[in-house]
Design an enzyme around this catalytic site. Structure first.
Site, PDB file in Angstrom:
ATOM      1  N   CYS A   1       3.754   8.021   1.921  1.00 33.40           N
ATOM      2  CA  CYS A   1       4.988   7.949   1.152  1.00 33.40           C
ATOM      3  C   CYS A   1       5.720   6.670   1.591  1.00 33.40           C
ATOM      4  O   CYS A   1       5.393   6.072   2.617  1.00 33.40           O
ATOM      5  CB  CYS A   1       5.856   9.181   1.391  1.00 33.40           C
TER       6      CYS A   1
ATOM      7  N   ASP B   1     -12.808   0.746 -13.488  1.00 31.03           N
ATOM      8  CA  ASP B   1     -12.379   1.135 -12.141  1.00 31.03           C
ATOM      9  C   ASP B   1     -11.920  -0.114 -11.389  1.00 31.03           C
ATOM     10  O   ASP B   1     -12.306  -1.229 -11.730  1.00 31.03           O
ATOM     11  CB  ASP B   1     -13.547   1.802 -11.401  1.00 31.03           C
ATOM     12  N   GLU B   2     -11.110   0.076 -10.368  1.00 27.92           N
ATOM     13  CA  GLU B   2     -10.592  -1.032  -9.554  1.00 27.92           C
ATOM     14  C   GLU B   2      -9.870  -2.054 -10.428  1.00 27.92           C
ATOM     15  O   GLU B   2      -9.986  -3.270 -10.254  1.00 27.92           O
ATOM     16  CB  GLU B   2     -11.723  -1.697  -8.746  1.00 27.92           C
TER      17      GLU B   2
ATOM     18  N   HIS C   1       7.246   6.746   5.280  1.00 30.17           N
ATOM     19  CA  HIS C   1       6.303   6.590   6.391  1.00 30.17           C
ATOM     20  C   HIS C   1       5.614   5.221   6.363  1.00 30.17           C
ATOM     21  O   HIS C   1       5.281   4.681   7.417  1.00 30.17           O
ATOM     22  CB  HIS C   1       5.291   7.743   6.400  1.00 30.17           C
TER      23      HIS C   1
ATOM     24  N   GLY D   1      -8.003  10.165  -6.198  1.00 27.03           N
ATOM     25  CA  GLY D   1      -9.033  10.652  -7.107  1.00 27.03           C
ATOM     26  C   GLY D   1      -9.177   9.828  -8.378  1.00 27.03           C
ATOM     27  O   GLY D   1      -9.645  10.341  -9.405  1.00 27.03           O
TER      28      GLY D   1
END
Length: 191
Positions: free
Chosen positions: A181, A86-87, A184, A14
């Site tokens: 995470c 942003d980015e 994983h 987000g």
């Protein structure tokens, strides 16, 4: 005193939504904001767009853009209350220092939002410098499929298999990246 902020997270946390909400809060109070996003990411045309449907027009930067000069020039023409980027992982080291000067010398708060690491767990140039010099580091949370905090960005191919090698930058969304995470992420790369 204005500060340089770095809001970082894995994919799908987000970041763009939070940026757009911050801009909205300033604008709602009659203050102008200046939004920037990376020219390399052309998925949303000339806008910052979130996955939940919010968007706003933004200036585009590439490696040759002098952000300090562009922001200072705009601020002299019409006061800017806040700069939102942003980015931010795609910023160059020099551009991060330019943004620090905007906060320190021009007196405008600068809020940067971006990924910390790439699909191999390596820092992006812009993120590395922001982690080193930002006045405030704020981690936004993404969630792995196991329910733990996702901190890694796994690049996947068309079949959903982990991509282990390639260029650091490949633009994509949920079709190319999965937030995981560390456990994983490591398992996917070792499979």
């Amino acid at each position: 005193m204005a500060k340089l902020y770095f809001y970082f997270a894995a994919m799908n946390a987000g970041k763009s939504t939070t940026l757009l909400q911050a801009s909205f809060n300033y604008v709602e109070r009659g203050m102008a904001t200046m939004l920037w996003t990376a020219a390399i990411d052309d998925r949303a045309n000339k806008a910052i767009a979130s996955r939940i449907g919010l968007s706003a027009d933004a200036n585009r930067y590439d490696a040759s853009t002098n952000l300090h000069d562009r922001i200072e020039e705009a601020h002299k023409a019409s006061p800017v209350a806040c700069v939102l980027v942003d980015e931010a992982q795609f910023l160059t080291a020099e551009q991060v220092w330019q943004l620090a000067r905007v906060a320190d010398e021009v007196g405008i708060p600068v809020l940067c939002y971006g990924l910390r690491t790439d699909f191999q767990g390596q820092l992006f140039e812009g993120s590395a410098v922001l982690l080193g010099i930002a006045d405030a580091l704020i981690e936004l949370k993404a969630v792995c499929h196991c329910g733990r905090k996702a901190t890694m960005n796994l690049r996947v191919d068309e079949s959903g298999n982990a991509v282990k090698v390639g260029e650091q930058t490949e633009i994509g969304g949920n079709d190319r990246y999965v937030a995981l995470c560390r456990r994983h992420f490591s398992q996917a790369l070792s499979a």
